[in-house]
Design a protein around this motif. Structure first.
Motif, PDB file in Angstrom:
ATOM      1  N   ARG A  39     -28.541  24.996 -20.210  1.00 36.79           N
ATOM      2  CA  ARG A  39     -27.413  25.059 -21.142  1.00 36.79           C
ATOM      3  C   ARG A  39     -26.099  24.694 -20.453  1.00 36.79           C
ATOM      4  O   ARG A  39     -25.272  23.969 -21.008  1.00 36.79           O
ATOM      5  N   GLN A  40     -25.919  25.185 -19.234  1.00 39.30           N
ATOM      6  CA  GLN A  40     -24.700  24.860 -18.492  1.00 39.30           C
ATOM      7  C   GLN A  40     -24.650  23.366 -18.184  1.00 39.30           C
ATOM      8  O   GLN A  40     -23.581  22.755 -18.245  1.00 39.30           O
ATOM      9  N   MET A  41     -25.783  22.770 -17.865  1.00 38.61           N
ATOM     10  CA  MET A  41     -25.806  21.330 -17.596  1.00 38.61           C
ATOM     11  C   MET A  41     -25.447  20.536 -18.855  1.00 38.61           C
ATOM     12  O   MET A  41     -24.672  19.574 -18.787  1.00 38.61           O
ATOM     13  N   ALA A  42     -25.975  20.959 -19.997  1.00 41.65           N
ATOM     14  CA  ALA A  42     -25.650  20.280 -21.256  1.00 41.65           C
ATOM     15  C   ALA A  42     -24.173  20.439 -21.593  1.00 41.65           C
ATOM     16  O   ALA A  42     -23.509  19.473 -22.004  1.00 41.65           O
ATOM     17  N   ASP A  43     -23.657  21.641 -21.410  1.00 40.36           N
ATOM     18  CA  ASP A  43     -22.232  21.874 -21.667  1.00 40.36           C
ATOM     19  C   ASP A  43     -21.360  21.063 -20.717  1.00 40.36           C
ATOM     20  O   ASP A  43     -20.339  20.504 -21.120  1.00 40.36           O
ATOM     21  N   ALA A  44     -21.759  20.980 -19.454  1.00 38.59           N
ATOM     22  CA  ALA A  44     -20.994  20.206 -18.471  1.00 38.59           C
ATOM     23  C   ALA A  44     -20.990  18.723 -18.841  1.00 38.59           C
ATOM     24  O   ALA A  44     -19.957  18.054 -18.709  1.00 38.59           O
ATOM     25  N   ALA A  45     -22.120  18.215 -19.300  1.00 38.35           N
ATOM     26  CA  ALA A  45     -22.176  16.817 -19.733  1.00 38.35           C
ATOM     27  C   ALA A  45     -21.231  16.585 -20.909  1.00 38.35           C
ATOM     28  O   ALA A  45     -20.529  15.571 -20.969  1.00 38.35           O
ATOM     29  N   SER A  46     -21.182  17.537 -21.819  1.00 37.22           N
ATOM     30  CA  SER A  46     -20.273  17.428 -22.968  1.00 37.22           C
ATOM     31  C   SER A  46     -18.811  17.483 -22.528  1.00 37.22           C
ATOM     32  O   SER A  46     -17.980  16.729 -23.033  1.00 37.22           O
ATOM     33  N   VAL A  47     -18.512  18.375 -21.597  1.00 37.91           N
ATOM     34  CA  VAL A  47     -17.146  18.471 -21.065  1.00 37.91           C
ATOM     35  C   VAL A  47     -16.741  17.148 -20.426  1.00 37.91           C
ATOM     36  O   VAL A  47     -15.648  16.615 -20.686  1.00 37.91           O
ATOM     37  N   LEU A  48     -17.623  16.594 -19.606  1.00 35.71           N
ATOM     38  CA  LEU A  48     -17.318  15.336 -18.919  1.00 35.71           C
ATOM     39  C   LEU A  48     -17.148  14.203 -19.925  1.00 35.71           C
ATOM     40  O   LEU A  48     -16.205  13.407 -19.827  1.00 35.71           O
ATOM     41  N   ARG A  49     -18.029  14.124 -20.916  1.00 32.19           N
ATOM     42  CA  ARG A  49     -17.919  13.105 -21.961  1.00 32.19           C
ATOM     43  C   ARG A  49     -16.572  13.219 -22.673  1.00 32.19           C
ATOM     44  O   ARG A  49     -15.867  12.229 -22.869  1.00 32.19           O
ATOM     45  N   ASP A  50     -16.216  14.444 -23.034  1.00 35.55           N
ATOM     46  CA  ASP A  50     -14.963  14.656 -23.765  1.00 35.55           C
ATOM     47  C   ASP A  50     -13.747  14.328 -22.913  1.00 35.55           C
ATOM     48  O   ASP A  50     -12.752  13.795 -23.422  1.00 35.55           O
ATOM     49  N   MET A  51     -13.806  14.634 -21.621  1.00 35.50           N
ATOM     50  CA  MET A  51     -12.692  14.313 -20.727  1.00 35.50           C
ATOM     51  C   MET A  51     -12.485  12.802 -20.669  1.00 35.50           C
ATOM     52  O   MET A  51     -11.346  12.319 -20.770  1.00 35.50           O
ATOM     53  N   VAL A  52     -13.573  12.060 -20.518  1.00 29.67           N
ATOM     54  CA  VAL A  52     -13.469  10.604 -20.424  1.00 29.67           C
ATOM     55  C   VAL A  52     -12.964  10.023 -21.739  1.00 29.67           C
ATOM     56  O   VAL A  52     -12.096   9.146 -21.753  1.00 29.67           O
ATOM     57  N   PHE A  54     -12.051   8.283 -12.614  1.00 29.17           N
ATOM     58  CA  PHE A  54     -12.363   9.684 -12.319  1.00 29.17           C
ATOM     59  C   PHE A  54     -13.119   9.779 -10.996  1.00 29.17           C
ATOM     60  O   PHE A  54     -12.793  10.599 -10.137  1.00 29.17           O
ATOM     61  N   GLU A  55     -14.143   8.949 -10.850  1.00 22.98           N
ATOM     62  CA  GLU A  55     -14.985   9.016  -9.655  1.00 22.98           C
ATOM     63  C   GLU A  55     -14.239   8.651  -8.376  1.00 22.98           C
ATOM     64  O   GLU A  55     -14.595   9.137  -7.301  1.00 22.98           O
ATOM     65  N   SER A  56     -13.223   7.834  -8.483  1.00 21.66           N
ATOM     66  CA  SER A  56     -12.477   7.457  -7.285  1.00 21.66           C
ATOM     67  C   SER A  56     -11.583   8.586  -6.789  1.00 21.66           C
ATOM     68  O   SER A  56     -11.098   8.540  -5.658  1.00 21.66           O
ATOM     69  N   VAL A  57     -11.394   9.610  -7.609  1.00 21.26           N
ATOM     70  CA  VAL A  57     -10.512  10.716  -7.269  1.00 21.26           C
ATOM     71  C   VAL A  57     -11.270  11.962  -6.828  1.00 21.26           C
ATOM     72  O   VAL A  57     -10.885  12.633  -5.880  1.00 21.26           O
ATOM     73  N   ALA A  58     -12.363  12.285  -7.528  1.00 24.38           N
ATOM     74  CA  ALA A  58     -13.081  13.530  -7.242  1.00 24.38           C
ATOM     75  C   ALA A  58     -14.497  13.464  -7.814  1.00 24.38           C
ATOM     76  O   ALA A  58     -14.834  12.548  -8.560  1.00 24.38           O
ATOM     77  N   ASP A  59     -15.291  14.461  -7.492  1.00 20.91           N
ATOM     78  CA  ASP A  59     -16.659  14.575  -7.995  1.00 20.91           C
ATOM     79  C   ASP A  59     -16.607  15.324  -9.333  1.00 20.91           C
ATOM     80  O   ASP A  59     -16.858  16.525  -9.401  1.00 20.91           O
ATOM     81  N   PHE A  60     -16.258  14.605 -10.399  1.00 24.79           N
ATOM     82  CA  PHE A  60     -16.068  15.230 -11.695  1.00 24.79           C
ATOM     83  C   PHE A  60     -17.347  15.799 -12.306  1.00 24.79           C
ATOM     84  O   PHE A  60     -17.275  16.828 -12.981  1.00 24.79           O
ATOM     85  N   PRO A  61     -18.529  15.217 -12.096  1.00 21.97           N
ATOM     86  CA  PRO A  61     -19.734  15.880 -12.609  1.00 21.97           C
ATOM     87  C   PRO A  61     -19.911  17.288 -12.022  1.00 21.97           C
ATOM     88  O   PRO A  61     -20.191  18.246 -12.741  1.00 21.97           O
ATOM     89  N   ARG A  62     -19.706  17.405 -10.727  1.00 26.02           N
ATOM     90  CA  ARG A  62     -19.820  18.726 -10.084  1.00 26.02           C
ATOM     91  C   ARG A  62     -18.730  19.669 -10.596  1.00 26.02           C
ATOM     92  O   ARG A  62     -18.981  20.843 -10.863  1.00 26.02           O
ATOM     93  N   MET A  63     -17.518  19.144 -10.755  1.00 22.66           N
ATOM     94  CA  MET A  63     -16.423  19.963 -11.257  1.00 22.66           C
ATOM     95  C   MET A  63     -16.695  20.441 -12.678  1.00 22.66           C
ATOM     96  O   MET A  63     -16.378  21.587 -13.018  1.00 22.66           O
ATOM     97  N   ALA A  64     -17.301  19.591 -13.504  1.00 22.11           N
ATOM     98  CA  ALA A  64     -17.620  19.988 -14.882  1.00 22.11           C
ATOM     99  C   ALA A  64     -18.616  21.147 -14.882  1.00 22.11           C
ATOM    100  O   ALA A  64     -18.477  22.093 -15.664  1.00 22.11           O
ATOM    101  N   ILE A  65     -19.609  21.074 -14.001  1.00 20.64           N
ATOM    102  CA  ILE A  65     -20.570  22.171 -13.889  1.00 20.64           C
ATOM    103  C   ILE A  65     -19.863  23.443 -13.441  1.00 20.64           C
ATOM    104  O   ILE A  65     -20.087  24.526 -13.994  1.00 20.64           O
ATOM    105  N   GLN A  66     -18.998  23.332 -12.451  1.00 14.96           N
ATOM    106  CA  GLN A  66     -18.284  24.506 -11.957  1.00 14.96           C
ATOM    107  C   GLN A  66     -17.389  25.115 -13.042  1.00 14.96           C
ATOM    108  O   GLN A  66     -17.279  26.342 -13.134  1.00 14.96           O
ATOM    109  N   LEU A  67     -16.761  24.270 -13.851  1.00 12.38           N
ATOM    110  CA  LEU A  67     -15.940  24.775 -14.956  1.00 12.38           C
ATOM    111  C   LEU A  67     -16.776  25.605 -15.925  1.00 12.38           C
ATOM    112  O   LEU A  67     -16.376  26.706 -16.334  1.00 12.38           O
ATOM    113  N   VAL A  68     -17.948  25.086 -16.273  1.00 12.27           N
ATOM    114  CA  VAL A  68     -18.807  25.797 -17.224  1.00 12.27           C
ATOM    115  C   VAL A  68     -19.336  27.091 -16.593  1.00 12.27           C
ATOM    116  O   VAL A  68     -19.384  28.134 -17.250  1.00 12.27           O
TER     117      VAL A  68
END
Length: 77
Positions: free
Chosen positions: A29-42, A55-69
């Motif tokens: 569930r957290q992975m699905a939510d993180a994917a949604s967060v990342l999609r919405d951010m982009v 986004f990728e040139s600045v930070a690891d946004f997939p990992r950050m999305a998971i951490q946010l969730v």
């Protein structure tokens, strides 16, 4: 946003999830939510010409999305 892009986000979230220590592994569930967060951010910044590559040139946004969730879920406990 096309299906290939959504599949790419899902793959990146999956790769990021594999980097977590066993005790910190995100739930499905957290992975699905993180994917949604990342999609919405982009999508939100697309009007400014910002792409996922930016986004990728600045930070690891997939990992950050998971951490946010995960942080959200920790706060709910």
């Amino acid at each position: 946003m096309n299906q290939n892009f959504l599949d790419d986000i899902g793959g990146r979230i999956g790769s990021a999830a594999a980097q977590f220590a066993p005790a910190s592994k995100p739930t499905p569930r957290q992975m699905a939510d993180a994917a949604s967060v990342l999609r919405d951010m982009v999508q939100a910044v697309a009007i400014h010409g910002v792409t996922f590559e930016h986004f990728e040139s600045v930070a690891d946004f997939p990992r950050m999305a998971i951490q946010l969730v995960q942080r959200r879920d920790d706060a709910d406990e």
